[in-house]
Design a protein around this motif. Structure first.
Motif, PDB file in Angstrom:
ATOM      1  N   ASP A 109      75.131 -49.640   6.252  1.00 10.42           N
ATOM      2  CA  ASP A 109      75.044 -50.787   5.336  1.00 10.42           C
ATOM      3  C   ASP A 109      73.660 -51.406   5.450  1.00 10.42           C
ATOM      4  OD1 ASP A 109      75.457 -52.897   3.658  1.00 10.42           O
ATOM      5  OD2 ASP A 109      77.326 -53.571   4.587  1.00 10.42           O
ATOM      6  N   GLU A 110      72.828 -51.147   4.444  1.00 14.16           N
ATOM      7  CA  GLU A 110      71.435 -51.606   4.411  1.00 14.16           C
ATOM      8  C   GLU A 110      70.699 -51.299   5.715  1.00 14.16           C
ATOM      9  OE1 GLU A 110      70.605 -55.234   2.451  1.00 14.16           O
ATOM     10  OE2 GLU A 110      72.646 -55.453   1.692  1.00 14.16           O
ATOM     11  N   SER A 166      79.418 -54.238   0.565  1.00 15.38           N
ATOM     12  CA  SER A 166      79.782 -54.284   1.985  1.00 15.38           C
ATOM     13  C   SER A 166      81.289 -54.186   2.160  1.00 15.38           C
ATOM     14  CB  SER A 166      79.266 -55.574   2.628  1.00 15.38           C
ATOM     15  OG  SER A 166      77.856 -55.569   2.624  1.00 15.38           O
TER      16      SER A 166
HETATM   17 MG   LIG Z   1      76.452 -56.595   1.846  1.00 16.55          MG
END
Ligand SMILES: [Mg+2]
Ligand SMILES: Nc1ncnc2c1ncn2[C@@H]1O[C@H](COP(=O)(O)OP(=O)(O)OP(=O)(O)O)[C@@H](O)[C@H]1O
Lengths: 406, 247
Positions: free
Chosen positions: B166-167, B45
């Protein structure tokens, strides 16, 4: 970012929190309302004093029985019936600075005309009253000295009484006969309409010869008020001194006894009215200042809460490209909208309050545009002043920290 | 094109220094589709935030389209995010009281595009991801997969060169995940660079290149063999959201 867009966003925020928004505005509403009421009372008082002076007549001194505590505020008025026609004659003959004198006595009386009846103030006086009090007959005529000596049953009546008796203030009632407390009087004139000043309505009265009033209506010869016209405005003080001297002599007051009468001049009335409106103004300015301050702090508080609640929103906006200044503007506009809305409600509340005061408290109030513009400016300034800090706080948030905020 | 040289990111909490990224060297060409994988806390991240210009490096150089991001000030970063980068988050990050359409219009609000063109481009973008019938729904009236598609539409309206996710499938079921990957693959075919972080190997298998992170540095960098193709509706591009309406 568009200005209108910001306003829309702000309004949406406020709508979704209606109760909170209104509570936040309360301080501003009260503050602005107080400012409006305050100014309207001040302006009303000015207008009413001007009206009263005009209504009273020029260079006027008013002599009433009893001792006054402070200038113009009469204490124990009417408790003493110590002024007589002799006093009046003494003033008339001995006071050099006096142009004319009009003694009056008055009584609330029932007036009947045909099947109509009304209650009004009956004033007994001498013909000089017309000049001294600037109350001429617009139709017909005032009564004469002869009629006064003869106890003539003649009356000059105000337009409000005409209205009450006939349903139309413009009816020419000259020549008609009315019964005042069951005593018939012939109408010989209609008083020129002057409108109301303050709580008193100059048109709601009937003027009759003082002799007739004393013998036929009141039954005593006490004089309630003596109106005195000074020869010029420069001679007001001289006249007042002369009258005091003469009446003290007439009433046989010893050197150190206080006056048992009061001489009031227009200036006294004016300063009293201004004094009253000034202390009211001072009180209300205090209320206004404190409420505006409290209102401003309330706005700051709620904006800080809002910034915290919406940290994530701020993060999202920043992530997709909102600059510091944009976020700053968004929250500043929101604060200004709250305070301006509060200002508008305050103006409504203040106008309503001032017309209520006018209607039910007998106060003359006047609303003009300048205090309304001032109120707008005030609420705008408060929104800016108290909105800057929370808005800066929002603008300074780091996008990642803001996005992470739960 | 993205070039990272000796990127170092150190978080300081009190006296403790934490090296979230230690010496990253990386090059991502235009049109790539990169998946970043790695254990929790390995710096994925952190990497994405730096790539997305949400955060700045402690040292090293980050070149985005020949622009050195190190020296950009906060407002310049905001402008770069607005113009060049699209974001898709695990938790969608839509404005909750706002309709899908208004959410998608948001990035255009910050670069001064007029109301009429905003509406047209937002409608087109939502149509492209198959949400033409959900324009006026608020996020809480949409399923997770639909919310993520709104977020994708939002990331596209300013024609970004790179899309950061991000995810993006972290909160979605497998069907919605495949839908999202299908959209990503189609966008990639259209030339948009995509960088996504994922924990799931099958999701990474839809990308073209997988970078494995470990303890703040790159452990392994591999080309995807036997790439999966996500089944799904083709993007509705009859009305191309990228077509510039004269502005
Ligand atoms: Mg993360
Ligand atoms: N703002 C911060 N302050 C201090 N330390 C941080 C901060 N953000 C991240 N870290 C630390 O940096 C390291 C890398 O974090 P990062 O969020 O990049 O991991 P990640 O690979 O995304 O993990 P996950 O898969 O769990 O999301 C972690 O040890 C984390 O604790």
């Amino acid at each position: 970012m568009n200005f209108l867009e910001n306003i829309r966003i702000a309004l949406r925020g406020l709508r979704s929190n209606k109760l909170r928004s209104v509570l936040t505005m309360l301080g501003i509403i009260i503050g602005v309302g107080a400012v409006i009421i305050m100014v309207s009372i001040g302006q009303g008082a000015k207008a009413s004093v001007a009206g009263q002076i005009q209504g009273l007549g020029s260079n006027l001194l008013i002599v009433t029985p009893g001792q006054s505590n402070t200038a113009g505020v009469k204490g124990g008025m009417g408790s003493l019936n110590n002024m007589t026609m002799d006093d009046v004659n003494a003033i008339k003959s001995s006071a050099d600075a006096v142009a004319s004198v009009a003694p009056t006595t008055s009584k609330q009386a029932q007036v009947v005309y045909g099947s109509e009846n009304t209650s009004t103030q009956v004033v007994g006086t001498t013909p000089s009253y017309a000049d001294v009090r600037n109350q001429q007959a617009s139709i017909g005529r005032f009564f004469t000295d002869q009629e006064n000596q003869d106890n003539a049953q003649v009356a000059v009546i105000g337009t409000t009484v005409v209205q009450d008796l006939t349903g139309n203030p413009n009816t020419n009632m000259v020549g008609q006969t009315i019964n005042i407390n069951q005593v018939p009087f012939q109408i010989i004139g209609i008083l020129q309409s002057k409108g109301s000043s303050g709580a008193s309505n100059n048109d709601d009265q009937i003027v009759v010869p003082i002799s007739s009033a004393e013998t036929r209506l009141i039954g005593s010869d006490s004089i309630r008020t003596i109106y005195v016209e000074a020869k010029s405005s420069d001679l007001m003080d001289t006249a007042s001194g002369e009258i005091t001297q003469i009446l003290r002599q007439q009433h046989g007051l010893s050197f150190n006894a206080t006056n048992d009468f009061t001489v009031t001049s227009q200036t006294d009335i004016l300063s009293t009215a201004e004094g009253v409106s000034q202390s009211l103004t001072l009180l209300l300015s205090g209320v206004a200042a404190i409420s505006l301050l409290v209102g401003g702090i309330g706005i700051m508080n709620i904006m800080l809460v809002s910034v915290t609640e919406r940290t994530r929103e701020i993060g999202i906006r920043k992530a997709i490209g909102a600059k510091r200044k944009t976020i700053m503007l968004q929250f500043l506009i929101e604060a200004v909208i709250i305070s301006m809305l509060g200002g508008v409600l305050g103006i409504l509340f203040g106008s309503g309050g001032s017309s209520l005061l006018n209607k039910f408290a007998g106060m003359t109030t006047q609303i003009s545009t300048s205090p309304i513009i001032m109120a707008f400016a005030f609420s705008f300034a408060i929104g800016i002043i108290f909105g800057v800090f929370p808005a800066r706080k929002a603008a300074k948030l780091h996008p990642i920290d803001a996005l992470r905020y739960e | 094109m993205i070039i990272l040289k000796d990127i170092l990111k150190i978080y300081k909490t009190g006296d403790v220094e934490l090296r979230a990224l230690s010496g990253i060297n990386l090059k991502i060409e235009d049109g790539e589709f990169v998946a970043i994988m790695g254990p929790s806390g390995s710096g994925k991240s952190t990497m994405m935030n730096i790539l997305g210009c949400l955060d700045t490096v402690t040292s090293g150089d980050y070149l985005l389209d020949d622009l050195n991001i190190n020296h950009a000030r906060e407002d310049e970063l905001a402008e770069i995010r607005n113009q060049k980068i699209g974001f898709v988050f695990q938790s969608f990050n839509l404005l909750s009281r706002t309709t899908a359409l208004e959410n998608v219009e948001l990035p255009m609000l910050y670069n001064g595009i007029g109301a009429r063109e905003r509406r047209i481009r937002a409608t087109n973008a939502l149509t492209a991801v198959g949400l033409s019938s959900r324009l006026h729904h608020k996020p809480n009236e949409l399923s997770g997969g639909q919310q993520q598609r709104v977020a994708i539409a939002r990331s596209l309206v300013n024609n970004p060169v790179i899309l950061m996710a991000d995810e993006p499938t972290g909160n979605l079921d497998s069907k919605s995940s495949i839908e999202v990957m299908n959209i990503f693959q189609q966008l990639n075919t259209l030339g948009i660079t995509i960088v996504l972080v994922t924990h799931e190997p099958d999701i990474a298998q839809y990308s073209k290149r997988i970078i494995h992170f470990k303890d703040g540095s790159i452990d392994r960098d591999e080309i995807v063999k036997n790439r999966s193709i996500a089944e799904g509706e083709p993007l509705n591009l009859n009305i191309n959201w990228r077509s510039e309406v004269a502005s």
